[in-house]
Scaffold this motif. Structure first.
Motif, PDB file in Angstrom:
ATOM      1  N   MET A   1       0.825  -1.198   0.134  1.00 17.33           N
ATOM      2  CA  MET A   1       0.105  -0.042  -0.137  1.00 17.33           C
ATOM      3  C   MET A   1       0.867   1.366  -0.025  1.00 17.33           C
ATOM      4  O   MET A   1       0.144   2.251  -0.322  1.00 17.33           O
ATOM      5  N   GLY A   2       2.269   1.286  -0.022  1.00 12.80           N
ATOM      6  CA  GLY A   2       2.899   2.321   0.250  1.00 12.80           C
ATOM      7  C   GLY A   2       2.636   3.170   1.203  1.00 12.80           C
ATOM      8  O   GLY A   2       2.305   2.991   2.464  1.00 12.80           O
ATOM      9  N   ASP A   3       2.880   4.478   0.972  1.00 23.08           N
ATOM     10  CA  ASP A   3       2.986   5.644   2.095  1.00 23.08           C
ATOM     11  C   ASP A   3       1.446   6.169   2.180  1.00 23.08           C
ATOM     12  O   ASP A   3       1.302   7.396   2.290  1.00 23.08           O
TER      13      ASP A   3
ATOM     14  N   VAL B   1      10.804   2.979  -8.753  1.00 19.56           N
ATOM     15  CA  VAL B   1      12.261   3.203  -8.958  1.00 19.56           C
ATOM     16  C   VAL B   1      12.574   4.668  -8.651  1.00 19.56           C
ATOM     17  O   VAL B   1      13.671   4.890  -7.912  1.00 19.56           O
ATOM     18  N   ALA B   2      11.763   5.860  -9.001  1.00 14.01           N
ATOM     19  CA  ALA B   2      12.166   7.070  -8.860  1.00 14.01           C
ATOM     20  C   ALA B   2      11.968   7.140  -7.221  1.00 14.01           C
ATOM     21  O   ALA B   2      12.533   8.365  -6.835  1.00 14.01           O
ATOM     22  N   ALA B   3      11.368   6.708  -6.626  1.00 11.11           N
ATOM     23  CA  ALA B   3      11.196   6.828  -4.987  1.00 11.11           C
ATOM     24  C   ALA B   3      12.340   6.139  -4.290  1.00 11.11           C
ATOM     25  O   ALA B   3      12.369   6.014  -3.182  1.00 11.11           O
ATOM     26  N   GLY B   4      13.145   5.366  -5.312  1.00  6.68           N
ATOM     27  CA  GLY B   4      14.218   4.602  -4.441  1.00  6.68           C
ATOM     28  C   GLY B   4      14.181   3.301  -4.540  1.00  6.68           C
ATOM     29  O   GLY B   4      15.422   2.643  -3.975  1.00  6.68           O
TER      30      GLY B   4
ATOM     31  N   ALA C   1      10.881  -3.887  -7.697  1.00  3.56           N
ATOM     32  CA  ALA C   1       9.460  -3.339  -7.904  1.00  3.56           C
ATOM     33  C   ALA C   1       8.945  -4.209  -8.930  1.00  3.56           C
ATOM     34  O   ALA C   1       7.619  -4.458  -8.724  1.00  3.56           O
ATOM     35  N   ARG C   2       9.409  -4.865  -9.787  1.00  3.26           N
ATOM     36  CA  ARG C   2       8.911  -5.831 -10.805  1.00  3.26           C
ATOM     37  C   ARG C   2       8.562  -6.975 -10.059  1.00  3.26           C
ATOM     38  O   ARG C   2       7.352  -7.673 -10.503  1.00  3.26           O
TER      39      ARG C   2
END
Length: 286
Positions: free
Chosen positions: A150-152, A233-236, A242-243
């Protein structure tokens, strides 16, 4: 004798704890890579043996005298899980185990977009070919994974996902308790055995539940596969991971985690914990 691997981990460690409520400690052994980390079991009278999936000789010794062996699946995304599982299965067969149990997943399938699901399916086939009685614990997707997928959302109020699909988010502690019940069932469960929560909400439905838990609107943004990976990826994030995680969403979108089964509740003697239960406890912990 019941021998349990991976007992220094959360899942099978909890299974041993529940098993100690059902059988005498002398009937249990744990096979772990680092015996020092299993001291709490030794203190309770459980045999602690060294057993490493990468070291076949250690496994044959660790499984000696086992009537049942419970194998935990490899949790390393980059490992050759099927080779590690083959080592463990071969060692259990060589040790003369009467039954091999394995922590699988409800979405096991050789054609799944989620790599662990393919590994689980391949391992189940190895078990079927082993000539030994076997039980595959097809646990529902562990609810604690929601914190990751769910991320941030708590900070942003948005759950960003590539695609949506139903998942029977299942409490890992419930799965551990059920495993102990199955280990003491005198072989009542054969082959694939599905252990899931009662419901399988989509992420859109999970966000709605989260909204009621936190008291504010949590939205879902479906951004597409490649955009979601690029954003991660942009978030680090590492692109491999990610994949790897993308595979969870793609499998869910295909309906591979949608099935539910009443067996978990029957084994527990109560209702399994729900997605809402997890979100409430997670919110209290923040």
């Amino acid at each position: 004798m019941i021998v349990i691997t991976g007992a220094t981990g959360a899942l099978n460690g909890a299974t041993v704890d529940h098993l100690l409520e059902l059988v005498h400690p002398s009937e249990i052994a744990v096979a772990v890579r680092d015996v020092a980390r299993a001291q709490r079991f030794a203190d309770r009278g459980v045999q602690v043996r060294r057993g490493d999936y990468d070291d076949s000789d250690s496994l044959t010794t660790a499984f000696d005298g086992a009537d049942q062996v419970l194998l935990v699946s490899s949790s390393d995304p980059g490992a050759d899980a099927t080779a590690l599982h083959r080592n463990a299965i071969d060692a259990a067969v060589a040790a003369g185990a009467g039954r091999i149990l394995y922590t699988s997943h409800q979405g096991a399938g050789l054609d799944s977009p989620f790599k662990p699901a393919r590994d689980h399916a391949a391992t189940e086939q190895m078990l079927a070919d082993s000539g030994v009685a076997w039980t595959s614990l097809r646990n529902g997707f562990y609810a604690h994974s929601l914190d990751f997928v769910m991320g941030d959302w708590r900070e942003t109020g948005v759950v960003s996902i590539p695609v949506d699909g139903p998942v029977s988010w299942t409490d890992r502690a419930d799965s551990a308790e059920a495993a102990a019940a199955i280990l003491t069932s005198d072989g009542a469960y054969e082959g694939p055995t599905v252990l899931t929560a009662r419901d399988a909400p989509t992420m859109t439905e999970v966000a709605a539940i989260a909204s009621t838990v936190v008291g504010r609107k949590i939205e879902v943004s479906i951004v597409g596969e490649e955009q979601w990976v690029a954003d991660r990826v942009a978030a680090g994030a590492n692109e491999f991971m990610a994949r790897f995680t993308l595979g969870i969403f793609l499998a869910a979108h295909d309906g591979r985690f949608a099935g539910t089964d009443p067996l978990l509740g029957e084994l527990l003697g109560r209702e399994p914990r729900t997605t809402r239960d997890f979100l409430v406890s997670s919110e209290r912990a923040t």
